[in-house]
Scaffold this active site. Structure first.
Site, PDB file in Angstrom:
ATOM      1  N   ASP A 118      22.551  -2.862  -5.381  1.00 42.02           N
ATOM      2  CA  ASP A 118      24.025  -2.839  -5.424  1.00 42.02           C
ATOM      3  C   ASP A 118      24.630  -1.598  -4.786  1.00 42.02           C
ATOM      4  OD1 ASP A 118      23.331  -0.934  -7.298  1.00 42.02           O
ATOM      5  OD2 ASP A 118      24.661  -1.704  -8.869  1.00 42.02           O
ATOM      6  N   ARG A 144       0.826  -1.217   0.000  1.00 44.31           N
ATOM      7  CA  ARG A 144       0.000   0.000   0.000  1.00 44.31           C
ATOM      8  C   ARG A 144       0.860   1.267   0.000  1.00 44.31           C
ATOM      9  NH1 ARG A 144      -4.985  -1.412   4.232  1.00 44.31           N
ATOM     10  NH2 ARG A 144      -5.573  -3.387   3.243  1.00 44.31           N
ATOM     11  N   ASP A 204      14.973   0.387  -9.816  1.00 42.82           N
ATOM     12  CA  ASP A 204      16.330  -0.067  -9.505  1.00 42.82           C
ATOM     13  C   ASP A 204      16.187  -1.359  -8.707  1.00 42.82           C
ATOM     14  OD1 ASP A 204      18.914  -0.487  -8.737  1.00 42.82           O
ATOM     15  OD2 ASP A 204      19.258   1.521  -7.961  1.00 42.82           O
TER      16      ASP A 204
END
Length: 378
Positions: free
Chosen positions: A278, A204, A274
């Protein structure tokens, strides 16, 4: 027919918004910007941090047509939920020192109208024994704008807006929900979510069972992010220039859009995901929204005008400007968590699990010195 009626209602609402003056404050955006608040009423001062009584926040919000300012800073520890009145403006930016916050119970605008809230910290947490309440509740309210606010530790939702009409949540931090671990639940609408930072929620972010503008938001460490739900009905969604960033709690980065079925009509552009965790912001375009019907243009005529930042630029802007000012311990922790870009973050069960001071609520400097002038970037 149902989809046609939905689009017709949405179009009429946008036209009405364009006709009505945006009265909330200079720079107000979205559907809640028509809120008039208590700007033309009497000015009421909050002069102490007591839960109730003369000079308290609870007393200040007990009457309509009030413009509320703060002569004190620090946390107000609530013993029970606070119910707001209609036609009020809450100016948290007037508080001196470290600013003002409310902790330990729900702030409710349920069934009320024309409410403006700026620069207020609302942090429910486990101090509230009622797990069915939220950090902020505006169920069945109308004409509400929340700007540069900070929400944390909501138990049922961070923001509950079931049945709410004409609402905006802008430039705010919505972080670390506990209990259900949900961000925001909206039904009826229309609603605008602009320039917000969503951090470490199960789902949500928001749940949009309404016609929605969703522009320049950043969602980090989600298990599910933008959601409509299969039982939501027929709605339209403008999803523009947002950035979804996976974190340690993200089991499926592809749940950036969740339960978006063919009952939903979506205009999606400029969004990024993304997914690689990393430690660097290096996402890719993400504009395929489930099995939703693809719109060739926004359903709301004002949506593209809101999208002043690209998704990447929104990350920079939102991390620098979202939430109440000055930044306190909780919001700094939320922002720094996001800046790890996949390396840190947890979906918490209690505010105490954060390890922050004051049992996880963080510490606000309590003072009654001269007020500070605050200029907001919007």
């Amino acid at each position: 027919m149902a989809r046609f009626l939905g689009l017709l209602i949405a179009t009429l609402s946008v036209c009405l918004q364009a006709v009505l003056a945006q009265n909330a404050f200079s720079g107000a955006v979205g559907f809640g910007a028509i809120a008039t608040g208590g700007n033309s009423g009497s000015t009421v001062h909050v002069t102490n941090l007591a839960d109730s009584g003369t000079g308290s926040f609870r007393d200040a919000v007990s009457g309509s047509n009030r413009n509320i300012v703060f002569d004190v800073a620090g946390y107000i520890v609530l013993k029970s939920a606070v119910s707001l009145s209609s036609s009020i403006t809450i100016n948290g930016q007037t508080a001196p020192g470290g600013g003002i916050g409310l902790m330990g119970a729900e702030i409710s605008a349920s069934g009320k109208s024309n409410i403006i809230i700026r620069n207020l910290r609302m942090r429910q947490g486990t101090m509230d024994s009622d797990t069915g309440k939220s950090a902020f509740n505006m169920g069945d309210a109308k004409n509400v704008i929340l700007d540069h606010c900070s929400f944390a530790y909501g138990q049922f939702d961070s923001i509950d807006a079931v049945g709410a009409v004409n609402i905006t949540v802008s430039n705010s931090i919505i972080a670390f929900p506990i209990g259900q671990q949900f961000g925001a639940h909206v039904e009826t609408g229309p609603s605008t979510f602009y320039g917000n930072l969503w951090v470490s929620a199960h789902n949500r972010q928001p749940l949009s069972k309404d016609n929605t503008q969703y522009v320049n938001n950043i969602v980090y460490n989600y298990q599910a992010a933008y959601t409509s739900a299969n039982t939501g009905g027929y709605f339209s969604h403008d999803i523009i220039n947002n950035y979804f960033i996976a974190g340690p709690s993200t089991s499926s980065a592809g749940d950036d859009y969740y339960q978006m079925d063919n009952k939903q009509s979506v205009y999606a552009t400029g969004n990024f995901l993304d997914s690689n965790k990393d430690g660097a912001l290096n996402g890719a375009a993400a504009n395929s929204v489930g099995s939703a019907v693809v719109l060739s243009k926004p359903w709301a005529s004002t949506s593209l005008g809101l999208a002043t930042n690209s998704a990447a630029a929104a990350v920079t802007s939102v991390l620098a400007n979202a939430g109440a000012t000055p930044r306190d311990e909780v919001d700094t922790f939320a922002v720094n968590t996001v800046k790890s870009y996949g390396k840190s973050g947890t979906i918490y069960k209690s505010q105490a699990d954060t390890g922050l001071s004051n049992g996880g609520y963080g510490t606000l400097t309590a003072t009654s010195t001269k007020k500070r002038a605050v200029q907001f970037a919007v």
